[in-house]
Design an enzyme around this catalytic site. Structure first.
Site, PDB file in Angstrom:
ATOM      1  N   ILE A  31      -9.639  16.515   5.129  1.00 23.35           N
ATOM      2  CA  ILE A  31     -10.113  16.416   6.519  1.00 23.35           C
ATOM      3  C   ILE A  31      -8.922  16.213   7.454  1.00 23.35           C
ATOM      4  CG2 ILE A  31     -11.614  15.158   8.118  1.00 23.35           C
ATOM      5  CD1 ILE A  31     -13.416  14.447   5.749  1.00 23.35           C
ATOM      6  N   ASN A  51       0.442   8.955   1.831  1.00 21.10           N
ATOM      7  CA  ASN A  51       1.146   8.603   0.581  1.00 21.10           C
ATOM      8  C   ASN A  51       1.140   9.749  -0.435  1.00 21.10           C
ATOM      9  OD1 ASN A  51      -1.414   8.574  -0.505  1.00 21.10           O
ATOM     10  ND2 ASN A  51      -1.514   6.352  -0.767  1.00 21.10           N
ATOM     11  N   ASP A  69       2.821   4.478   2.372  1.00 20.65           N
ATOM     12  CA  ASP A  69       1.498   3.905   2.125  1.00 20.65           C
ATOM     13  C   ASP A  69       1.228   2.818   3.168  1.00 20.65           C
ATOM     14  OD1 ASP A  69      -0.469   3.702  -0.485  1.00 20.65           O
ATOM     15  OD2 ASP A  69      -0.357   1.842   0.671  1.00 20.65           O
ATOM     16  N   ASN A 110      -7.778  -0.477  -1.017  1.00 22.43           N
ATOM     17  CA  ASN A 110      -7.197   0.633  -0.235  1.00 22.43           C
ATOM     18  C   ASN A 110      -7.896   0.838   1.104  1.00 22.43           C
ATOM     19  OD1 ASN A 110      -5.325   1.102  -2.185  1.00 22.43           O
ATOM     20  ND2 ASN A 110      -6.481   2.726  -3.192  1.00 22.43           N
ATOM     21  N   SER A 135     -18.310   6.911   7.541  1.00 19.86           N
ATOM     22  CA  SER A 135     -19.080   7.782   6.649  1.00 19.86           C
ATOM     23  C   SER A 135     -20.577   7.528   6.743  1.00 19.86           C
ATOM     24  CB  SER A 135     -18.623   7.506   5.220  1.00 19.86           C
ATOM     25  OG  SER A 135     -19.476   8.135   4.318  1.00 19.86           O
ATOM     26  N   TYR A 159     -18.031   2.326  -1.773  1.00 18.75           N
ATOM     27  CA  TYR A 159     -17.355   3.148  -0.765  1.00 18.75           C
ATOM     28  C   TYR A 159     -17.986   2.923   0.615  1.00 18.75           C
ATOM     29  CZ  TYR A 159     -16.294   7.249   2.023  1.00 18.75           C
ATOM     30  OH  TYR A 159     -15.934   8.068   3.050  1.00 18.75           O
ATOM     31  N   LYS A 163     -16.451   1.134   4.290  1.00 14.41           N
ATOM     32  CA  LYS A 163     -16.446   1.756   5.618  1.00 14.41           C
ATOM     33  C   LYS A 163     -17.170   0.861   6.624  1.00 14.41           C
ATOM     34  CE  LYS A 163     -14.065   5.401   4.802  1.00 14.41           C
ATOM     35  NZ  LYS A 163     -12.828   5.717   5.533  1.00 14.41           N
ATOM     36  N   HIS A 207     -16.614  17.298  -5.359  1.00 13.65           N
ATOM     37  CA  HIS A 207     -17.575  17.627  -4.306  1.00 13.65           C
ATOM     38  C   HIS A 207     -18.339  18.900  -4.656  1.00 13.65           C
ATOM     39  CE1 HIS A 207     -14.727  15.038  -2.036  1.00 13.65           C
ATOM     40  NE2 HIS A 207     -15.882  14.512  -1.667  1.00 13.65           N
ATOM     41  N   LEU A 208     -19.551  18.951  -4.161  1.00 11.66           N
ATOM     42  CA  LEU A 208     -20.459  20.006  -4.608  1.00 11.66           C
ATOM     43  C   LEU A 208     -19.973  21.422  -4.286  1.00 11.66           C
ATOM     44  CD1 LEU A 208     -23.111  20.812  -5.933  1.00 11.66           C
ATOM     45  CD2 LEU A 208     -24.213  20.571  -3.702  1.00 11.66           C
ATOM     46  N   GLY A 302     -25.125   5.775  -7.543  1.00  9.75           N
ATOM     47  CA  GLY A 302     -24.665   5.553  -6.166  1.00  9.75           C
ATOM     48  C   GLY A 302     -25.085   6.635  -5.193  1.00  9.75           C
TER      49      GLY A 302
END
Ligand code: UFG
Length: 358
Positions: A31, A51, A69, A110, A135, A159, A163, A207-208, A302
């Site tokens: 992205i 990084n 980083d 992270n 997200s 995840y 966010k 990813h799909l 998830g």
């Protein structure tokens, strides 16, 4: 614009006078690199900080690049001291739902802890504008679709938790330190640069859409369909796929809004249309003219069953509307990228010649 040439210009490519630089953290990622391209097209000056753990140097087509980083406070302080940065786009994060279920501490470290260094360095150097990549994962299993921004955030994976926590940190910094931020809650980013210069290249790819397209390019691969017993019309999960160029454009509008004095805010970014896993596979088959080999497997932990955005708010407040509304167009740009770059950025002729851009 010829980006290959532009990226060979001196590092300090000058944009509009009086406009400071945009620091794009994580700008070598899928992205991020599309945002960098769009920001450069608008004549703004960029510094990309990445990084390169998952990003690619070759994906950054211009501007200044610094490898590092955000966990490294010293280098962040140096960057803010050396450059006249007036806004930050913060994209650096681990971003895989399934992975976050297996290794949550990596995600909290992270995506949250290291982000605190970034905010600390920004505030110390009086940089108070941030566009944050959030997200749809903050919503968890929403009870109503399309999802509006005031839908209660109840993430169902680490995840999404990270966010949401970071959004709360931004809000606290707004109150305490006058930070101005816009948080963009992306739904499923998809597609590739229509010029064919950059695209999606993850290792491993989970990813799909890229998994489906790469199954056509790598013999013997089958696309796993994770769960066919969801409470959806065909039993597979439904997502809202949004073109990467539309996401990039939203960042430009968010930067302009922050510079124009708009208050801090949170916006969804999606097309407002849901497609099931099986529908994606069907459409990929139509676009490519080939049959996609699949294998039905169990659910992936998830995964919420349905995520569809209402992007009415960003349309109303920032004037953002998706240009890539048709799923087939989204998949077609992705297919062009994968077909011409079957090994991702390793297919790049510049890399083959042994010389990256400087
Ligand atoms: N899926 C499959 N087979 C695959 C890959 C994915 O069936 O090989 C399914 C997943 O189970 C899911 C859907 O396809 O139901 C989409 O999965 P992706 O991995 O492509 O994307 P996610 O929805 O898991 O997550 C993406 C981003 C997140 C973001 C989320 C927002 O990776 O960062 O979209 O909706 F939070």
């Amino acid at each position: 614009m010829d980006y290959n040439r532009q990226s060979l210009l001196p590092l300090e490519f000058t944009g509009e006078p009086g406009v400071g630089k945009v620091l794009i953290i994580g700008g070598a990622g899928y992205i991020g690199s599309h945002i960098v391209k769009r920001v450069l097209e608008r004549g703004m000056q960029t510094i990309v900080f990445d990084n390169l753990q998952t990003g690619h140097r070759e994906a950054v087509i211009g501007g200044t690049f610094i490898q590092g980083d955000i966990g490294d406070e010293r280098i962040l302080q140096e960057i803010f001291a050396a450059h006249e940065i007036d806004s930050v786009i913060h994209m650096a994060a681990d971003c895989l739902v399934g992975d976050s279920m297996k290794d949550p501490l990596k995600y909290f470290n992270n995506n949250v802890s290291k982000g605190l260094n970034l905010l600390g360095a920004m505030l110390k150097h009086n940089v108070n504008k941030m566009v944050f990549s959030s997200s749809a994962a903050v919503y968890g299993n929403p009870t109503r679709v399309p999802i509006e921004e005031d839908s209660p955030p109840l993430p169902v994976n680490p995840y999404g938790e990270t966010k949401l926590i970071f959004e709360k940190i931004l809000e606290s910094c707004k109150v305490a330190h006058g930070l101005q931020y816009i948080s963009l809650r992306y739904f499923n980013a998809a597609g590739a640069d229509p010029d064919g210069l950059i695209g999606e290249d993850h290792h491993p790819e989970t990813h799909l859409i890229p998994t489906v397209l790469m199954a056509l390019l790598k013999k013997g691969r089958k696309v796993p369909i994770y769960g066919t017993d969801y409470d959806t019309p065909d039993g597979t999960c439904i997502r809202d796929y949004i073109h990467i160029v539309d996401i990039a454009e939203a960042h430009i509008l968010a930067l302009e809004a922050l510079h124009g004095g708009e208050g801090s805010d949170i916006f969804n970014l999606g097309n407002g249309k849901g497609f099931s896993v099986k529908q994606i596979i069907q459409m990929a088959s139509t676009v490519t003219g080939r049959t996609i080999p699949v294998i039905e497997t169990q659910r992936r932990p998830g995964d919420p069953p349905i995520l569809i955005a209402s992007s009415e708010k960003i349309g109303r407040k920032l004037g953002w509307f998706p240009r890539y509304e048709k799923l087939e167009d989204i998949i077609a740009t992705a297919w062009r990228w994968h077909r011409t770059h079957p090994h991702g950025f390793r297919s790049s002729s510049l890399k083959k010649g042994g010389k990256g851009w400087t």
